[in-house]
Design a protein around this motif. Sequence first.
Motif, PDB file in Angstrom:
ATOM      1  N   ASP A 175      43.428  23.901  64.126  1.00 23.50           N
ATOM      2  CA  ASP A 175      43.954  25.241  64.372  1.00 23.50           C
ATOM      3  C   ASP A 175      44.814  25.722  63.203  1.00 23.50           C
ATOM      4  O   ASP A 175      44.759  26.899  62.832  1.00 23.50           O
ATOM      5  N   ALA A 176      45.595  24.821  62.614  1.00 21.97           N
ATOM      6  CA  ALA A 176      46.428  25.199  61.470  1.00 21.97           C
ATOM      7  C   ALA A 176      45.555  25.604  60.278  1.00 21.97           C
ATOM      8  O   ALA A 176      45.861  26.576  59.582  1.00 21.97           O
ATOM      9  N   ARG A 177      44.459  24.868  60.046  1.00 20.60           N
ATOM     10  CA  ARG A 177      43.546  25.236  58.943  1.00 20.60           C
ATOM     11  C   ARG A 177      42.923  26.605  59.207  1.00 20.60           C
ATOM     12  O   ARG A 177      42.782  27.420  58.296  1.00 20.60           O
ATOM     13  N   ARG A 178      42.558  26.868  60.464  1.00 26.81           N
ATOM     14  CA  ARG A 178      41.964  28.170  60.801  1.00 26.81           C
ATOM     15  C   ARG A 178      42.973  29.297  60.590  1.00 26.81           C
ATOM     16  O   ARG A 178      42.639  30.353  60.049  1.00 26.81           O
ATOM     17  N   LEU A 179      44.222  29.068  61.026  1.00 28.42           N
ATOM     18  CA  LEU A 179      45.259  30.083  60.844  1.00 28.42           C
ATOM     19  C   LEU A 179      45.530  30.335  59.363  1.00 28.42           C
ATOM     20  O   LEU A 179      45.697  31.482  58.939  1.00 28.42           O
ATOM     21  N   ALA A 180      45.569  29.264  58.587  1.00 22.98           N
ATOM     22  CA  ALA A 180      45.801  29.408  57.151  1.00 22.98           C
ATOM     23  C   ALA A 180      44.657  30.181  56.504  1.00 22.98           C
ATOM     24  O   ALA A 180      44.889  31.049  55.649  1.00 22.98           O
ATOM     25  N   ALA A 181      43.429  29.892  56.901  1.00 25.20           N
ATOM     26  CA  ALA A 181      42.280  30.608  56.353  1.00 25.20           C
ATOM     27  C   ALA A 181      42.334  32.084  56.739  1.00 25.20           C
ATOM     28  O   ALA A 181      42.061  32.962  55.922  1.00 25.20           O
ATOM     29  N   THR A 182      42.730  32.364  57.976  1.00 25.28           N
ATOM     30  CA  THR A 182      42.842  33.746  58.427  1.00 25.28           C
ATOM     31  C   THR A 182      43.942  34.466  57.647  1.00 25.28           C
ATOM     32  O   THR A 182      43.770  35.622  57.243  1.00 25.28           O
ATOM     33  N   ALA A 183      45.061  33.782  57.429  1.00 20.69           N
ATOM     34  CA  ALA A 183      46.167  34.388  56.682  1.00 20.69           C
ATOM     35  C   ALA A 183      45.758  34.694  55.241  1.00 20.69           C
ATOM     36  O   ALA A 183      46.234  35.667  54.656  1.00 20.69           O
ATOM     37  N   ARG A 184      44.879  33.872  54.685  1.00 20.41           N
ATOM     38  CA  ARG A 184      44.403  34.122  53.308  1.00 20.41           C
ATOM     39  C   ARG A 184      43.287  35.160  53.282  1.00 20.41           C
ATOM     40  O   ARG A 184      42.778  35.506  52.229  1.00 20.41           O
ATOM     41  N   GLY A 185      42.854  35.616  54.474  1.00 19.61           N
ATOM     42  CA  GLY A 185      41.814  36.640  54.543  1.00 19.61           C
ATOM     43  C   GLY A 185      40.416  36.069  54.504  1.00 19.61           C
ATOM     44  O   GLY A 185      39.454  36.794  54.300  1.00 19.61           O
ATOM     45  N   GLN A 186      40.290  34.758  54.685  1.00 18.03           N
ATOM     46  CA  GLN A 186      38.970  34.142  54.688  1.00 18.03           C
ATOM     47  C   GLN A 186      38.392  34.213  56.089  1.00 18.03           C
ATOM     48  O   GLN A 186      39.112  34.098  57.079  1.00 18.03           O
ATOM     49  N   ALA A 187      37.083  34.385  56.182  1.00 14.38           N
ATOM     50  CA  ALA A 187      36.418  34.435  57.487  1.00 14.38           C
ATOM     51  C   ALA A 187      36.313  33.025  58.047  1.00 14.38           C
ATOM     52  O   ALA A 187      36.198  32.057  57.310  1.00 14.38           O
ATOM     53  N   ALA A 188      36.359  32.915  59.358  1.00 13.65           N
ATOM     54  CA  ALA A 188      36.207  31.612  60.013  1.00 13.65           C
ATOM     55  C   ALA A 188      34.776  31.125  59.833  1.00 13.65           C
ATOM     56  O   ALA A 188      33.831  31.906  59.874  1.00 13.65           O
ATOM     57  N   ALA A 189      34.631  29.847  59.622  1.00 16.33           N
ATOM     58  CA  ALA A 189      33.302  29.267  59.452  1.00 16.33           C
ATOM     59  C   ALA A 189      32.573  29.283  60.785  1.00 16.33           C
ATOM     60  O   ALA A 189      33.155  29.019  61.829  1.00 16.33           O
ATOM     61  N   THR A 190      31.274  29.605  60.738  1.00 15.68           N
ATOM     62  CA  THR A 190      30.469  29.601  61.961  1.00 15.68           C
ATOM     63  C   THR A 190      29.648  28.333  61.989  1.00 15.68           C
ATOM     64  O   THR A 190      29.316  27.772  60.948  1.00 15.68           O
ATOM     65  N   PRO A 191      29.308  27.855  63.182  1.00 10.35           N
ATOM     66  CA  PRO A 191      28.501  26.644  63.273  1.00 10.35           C
ATOM     67  C   PRO A 191      27.154  26.831  62.599  1.00 10.35           C
ATOM     68  O   PRO A 191      26.618  27.936  62.550  1.00 10.35           O
ATOM     69  N   VAL A 192      26.602  25.743  62.081  1.00  7.49           N
ATOM     70  CA  VAL A 192      25.305  25.776  61.405  1.00  7.49           C
ATOM     71  C   VAL A 192      24.211  25.838  62.450  1.00  7.49           C
ATOM     72  O   VAL A 192      24.222  25.072  63.408  1.00  7.49           O
TER      73      VAL A 192
END
Length: 164
Positions: free
Chosen positions: A80-97
Amino acid sequence: MTDNTRPPRRGRRPAPDNERKDRVIQTRVPRDLEDTLRNAAERQRVSVSHLIRHVLEDTFQLVDNIVADSASLMGNVSRDARRLAATARGQAAATPVPRQEQSGDAASAQLETVDAWQAVIINRPGHCLQCGTALARGQHAYRGLSAQPGAAPAWLCEQCLQEL
């Protein structure tokens, strides 16, 4: 001439190793703890020895469960922390393959980690692990629940769940 044989033992013969009882551990305890143990054993209608054995076994099992749950919680918090950090940097969340891009062995291995399926309403787009169908926000689907820490999320569409 010296005789190295032992004198015969008195009493009964020792039991073979496979028939011997559990090991004995002794310890000193304060009088009030002894009273507490005796009262608890009496209430449960077991011997003090059995009560202590059960308490020790339960305690070790509880500690093992807490350690396992903590590891799982830590994995979830880190994710969850990695997802929040990615969101804060403006990166889109990774989607499942999608399954078409996964090997059949990888998808079946992922299905093996699932203990149960939970009906959910999708919030983030994903793909069905079985057929690769896109799962859109607001759509009903099933998420695989796993006791394995860090297990990748497994999603199934309604049709694939019925085929299991």
